[in-house]
Design a protein around this motif. Structure first.
Motif, mmCIF file in Angstrom:
data_model
loop_
_atom_site.group_PDB
_atom_site.id
_atom_site.type_symbol
_atom_site.label_atom_id
_atom_site.label_comp_id
_atom_site.label_asym_id
_atom_site.label_seq_id
_atom_site.Cartn_x
_atom_site.Cartn_y
_atom_site.Cartn_z
ATOM 1 N N PHE A 212 0.839 -1.205 0.000
ATOM 2 C CA PHE A 212 0.000 0.000 0.000
ATOM 3 C C PHE A 212 0.868 1.246 0.000
ATOM 4 N N GLY A 213 0.738 2.046 -1.075
ATOM 5 C CA GLY A 213 1.414 3.336 -1.140
ATOM 6 C C GLY A 213 0.394 4.455 -1.027
ATOM 7 N N THR A 214 -0.279 4.754 -2.140
ATOM 8 C CA THR A 214 -1.400 5.704 -2.113
ATOM 9 C C THR A 214 -2.732 4.987 -1.985
ATOM 10 N N GLY A 215 -2.742 3.693 -2.306
ATOM 11 C CA GLY A 215 -3.982 2.933 -2.303
ATOM 12 C C GLY A 215 -4.621 2.812 -3.665
ATOM 13 N N GLY A 216 -4.047 3.472 -4.676
ATOM 14 C CA GLY A 216 -4.625 3.432 -6.003
ATOM 15 C C GLY A 216 -4.592 2.040 -6.626
ATOM 16 N N ALA B 50 10.466 1.520 1.487
ATOM 17 C CA ALA B 50 10.428 2.592 0.490
ATOM 18 C C ALA B 50 9.069 2.699 -0.196
ATOM 19 N N GLY B 51 8.430 3.874 -0.072
ATOM 20 C CA GLY B 51 7.201 4.140 -0.787
ATOM 21 C C GLY B 51 5.965 3.464 -0.232
ATOM 22 N N ILE B 52 6.095 2.736 0.883
ATOM 23 C CA ILE B 52 4.997 1.946 1.415
ATOM 24 C C ILE B 52 4.597 2.466 2.793
ATOM 25 N N PHE C 78 1.094 -4.559 4.581
ATOM 26 C CA PHE C 78 1.758 -3.431 5.235
ATOM 27 C C PHE C 78 2.982 -3.938 5.997
ATOM 28 N N PRO C 79 4.037 -3.123 6.087
ATOM 29 C CA PRO C 79 5.127 -3.475 7.010
ATOM 30 C C PRO C 79 4.676 -3.244 8.446
ATOM 31 N N LEU C 80 5.433 -3.755 9.390
ATOM 32 C CA LEU C 80 5.117 -3.530 10.793
ATOM 33 C C LEU C 80 5.190 -2.039 11.123
ATOM 34 N N ARG D 57 0.095 0.378 8.250
ATOM 35 C CA ARG D 57 -1.369 0.415 8.259
ATOM 36 C C ARG D 57 -1.901 1.656 8.969
ATOM 37 N N ASP D 58 -1.279 2.049 10.064
ATOM 38 C CA ASP D 58 -1.777 3.208 10.796
ATOM 39 C C ASP D 58 -1.657 4.491 9.994
ATOM 40 N N LYS D 59 -0.709 4.533 9.056
ATOM 41 C CA LYS D 59 -0.546 5.727 8.223
ATOM 42 C C LYS D 59 -1.400 5.661 6.959
ATOM 43 N N ALA D 60 -1.969 4.498 6.694
ATOM 44 C CA ALA D 60 -2.886 4.364 5.551
ATOM 45 C C ALA D 60 -4.298 4.781 5.940
ATOM 46 N N VAL D 61 -4.662 4.500 7.178
ATOM 47 C CA VAL D 61 -6.009 4.825 7.646
ATOM 48 C C VAL D 61 -6.256 6.335 7.511
ATOM 49 N N GLY D 62 -7.348 6.677 6.857
ATOM 50 C CA GLY D 62 -7.676 8.082 6.666
ATOM 51 C C GLY D 62 -7.392 8.578 5.267
#
Length: 521
Positions: free
Chosen positions: A267-271, A301-303, A293-295, A306-311
């Protein structure tokens, strides 16, 4: 008189060049082809045997007895170098075709690397690309951006937090960061008067660490264009209408159906995940996409973790068949293995491929398509096995004290704060040296060193003339460690004091605001 169907604002010459030089070389649904066949597909490679060998050699896992099939979608071999070329092409072409982007304009975007590299293809069309990046990018990524003619603005100025100060840290950090951004924009030839008129808005965004909106703001005030990869629906559409049918067609050529496969992507931007998931849902009525997701404490790099993807707009877990947090340190062994076999697999691809291995091992599926987002080249340096040395870049207070005579100078290096007289005395007392030995680099010079990775004259003048090591001190050790890394790259010996003055203040029951002040130069 016959009128053109194009708006007068559309740059038809630029659109023609784009189609001839970029679109014609990247994946797209062939024009006029009623079958919807995708032109210029990237390879879909059977990695089953290689993954089986890796599983046995690296992890002691046997998967060869199972009916397994694993394909890698090697977007590392796309023209432009990564999966991000797909949304970059879709977004940029739409912008040109609708008059939002014309020759001579500048493109501003926030990126962790690959999208910026994809935009670098536009330099041959006469479009200037400026990306907002973090210092935390691997050196290989920064080198590639530079090689592709992409100019960057480094936003990670204050990398050394200052907890406990009786001031608004966000405001102070934002002001320091804004000053740094202004200086870099000036170096890139942009009118700083335009920046100054909008400085309040810039500082507000920096205080919130909203780099995505900052890119939009810079595009607006400098009459440029921002692709808005994190919010542009064309990001998702590029994968729903091109990437997914492309994989589907390739699997059919191998005698398989996408309906029988799980798709794994980081997951980078989610596109990518959203586009692939929408296609699978619409055509096969399945939630086939698994997002990796990584821990939480790991940088890949570029990923995003999960906590930074939420939102984020394109984080859409309701579309996924599953979400998985995977240890990248374990996946790194897979990355090294495939690198030794000549496969062009980058960090995110290794994370996704390792996730497939784990799912196979635990009986969570047998057939997978793994998205290999980019190649190996920019990560090669990080694949080296770390070698312990007698001179690490960090040193604690006790070690620094015992080695103090071997340090030619003690140098304060921070991008925002300088020590008061009390702070200098605390450092000298803790290290057992005279106050005169503690030198102070200007915040401007520290910012310049971190941004350019070159030693400014002001700092060079403070370094020992006899080539002895320098002990670096800052607020909490982060900035001085970064300075030590840059000095090492330039052949200068230095070590960073672990924890910086924050550790010293705690051990002496002193308040940080008594020891430092905001730099005023």
């Amino acid at each position: 008189m016959q009128h053109s169907s194009f708006s007068p604002q559309i740059d038809k010459d630029l659109l023609g060049k784009f189609d001839a030089e970029i679109l014609s070389r990247t994946p797209h649904v062939a024009g006029g082809d009623k079958t919807g066949v995708v032109a210029n597909p990237t390879p879909l490679v059977d990695l089953t045997d290689a993954l089986s060998e890796c599983a046995k050699a690296e992890y002691g896992i046997r998967i060869d007895s199972k009916p397994v099939r694993v394909f890698g979608k090697l977007d590392s071999q796309i023209f432009g170098g990564s999966v991000k070329v797909r949304p970059a092409v879709e977004i940029t072409r739409d912008a040109i075709a609708t008059g939002k982007l014309r020759s001579g304009q500048k493109i501003f975007e926030a990126t962790s690397g690959n999208f910026g590299l994809a935009l670098g293809m536009l330099r041959n069309l006469g479009l200037d690309v400026i990306v907002l990046v973090s210092r935390k990018l691997q050196g290989g990524v920064l080198d590639e951006l530079k090689n592709e003619g992409v100019r960057s603005v480094n936003l990670d100025v204050d990398i050394c937090p200052a907890p406990g100060l009786k001031i608004d840290q966000n405001l102070v950090v934002a002001k320091a960061a804004a000053a740094n951004v202004r200086e870099q924009l000036a170096q890139l030839g942009l009118d700083t008067a335009v920046f100054d008129k909008n400085r309040g808005d810039v500082e507000a965004l920096l205080a919130k660490q909203d780099v995505i909106s900052l890119a939009k703001l810079l595009a607006k005030i400098y009459d440029g264009f921002c692709p808005e990869q994190y919010d542009n629906e064309l990001n998702v559409r590029s994968h729903e209408t091109t990437t997914a049918p492309e994989i589907d067609q390739q699997l059919k050529a191998h005698g398989f159906s996408l309906g029988d496969f799980r798709i794994i992507t980081a997951f980078g931007t989610g596109g990518t995940s959203a586009g692939l998931a929408k296609y699978a849902q619409a055509k096969y009525e399945q939630k086939s996409v698994h997002v990796v997701f990584p821990l939480a404490n790991q940088d890949v790099a570029g990923i995003r973790t999960r906590d930074k993807a939420v939102g984020l707009r394109f984080y859409q877990p309701e579309l996924y068949g599953g979400e998985h947090e995977v240890d990248f340190e374990a996946a790194r062994r897979l990355l090294r293995f495939f690198a030794s076999r000549g496969y062009g697999i980058g960090e995110s691809g290794a994370l996704a491929l390792y996730s497939a291995l784990q799912m196979i091992n635990y009986g969570a599926g047998n057939n997978f398509v793994v998205m290999i987002a980019d190649g190996l080249q920019k990560y090669l340096a990080d694949l080296e096995v770390p070698v312990e040395t007698s001179d690490p870049l960090e040193v604690n207070v006790q070690e620094a004290n015992s080695k103090q005579p071997s340090f030619g100078e003690v140098l304060w290096t921070h991008a925002m704060f300088v020590p008061r007289e009390e702070g200098i005395k605390l450092v000298s007392d803790a290290l057992g040296c005279d106050k005169d030995k503690v030198k102070i680099a200007t915040a401007r010079d520290v910012q310049a060193l971190i941004t350019t990775e070159k030693i400014p004259a002001g700092i060079n003048a403070l370094l020992p003339k006899d080539k002895s090591k320098t002990l670096l001190v800052c607020m909490a050790g982060g900035t001085s460690l970064r300075v030590a890394e840059v000095l090492a790259k330039n052949g200068v010996g230095a070590q960073s004091l672990t924890g910086g003055i924050m550790n010293l203040s705690q051990s002496s029951n002193r308040q940080p605001e008594d020891l430092v002040q905001v730099a005023t130069e």
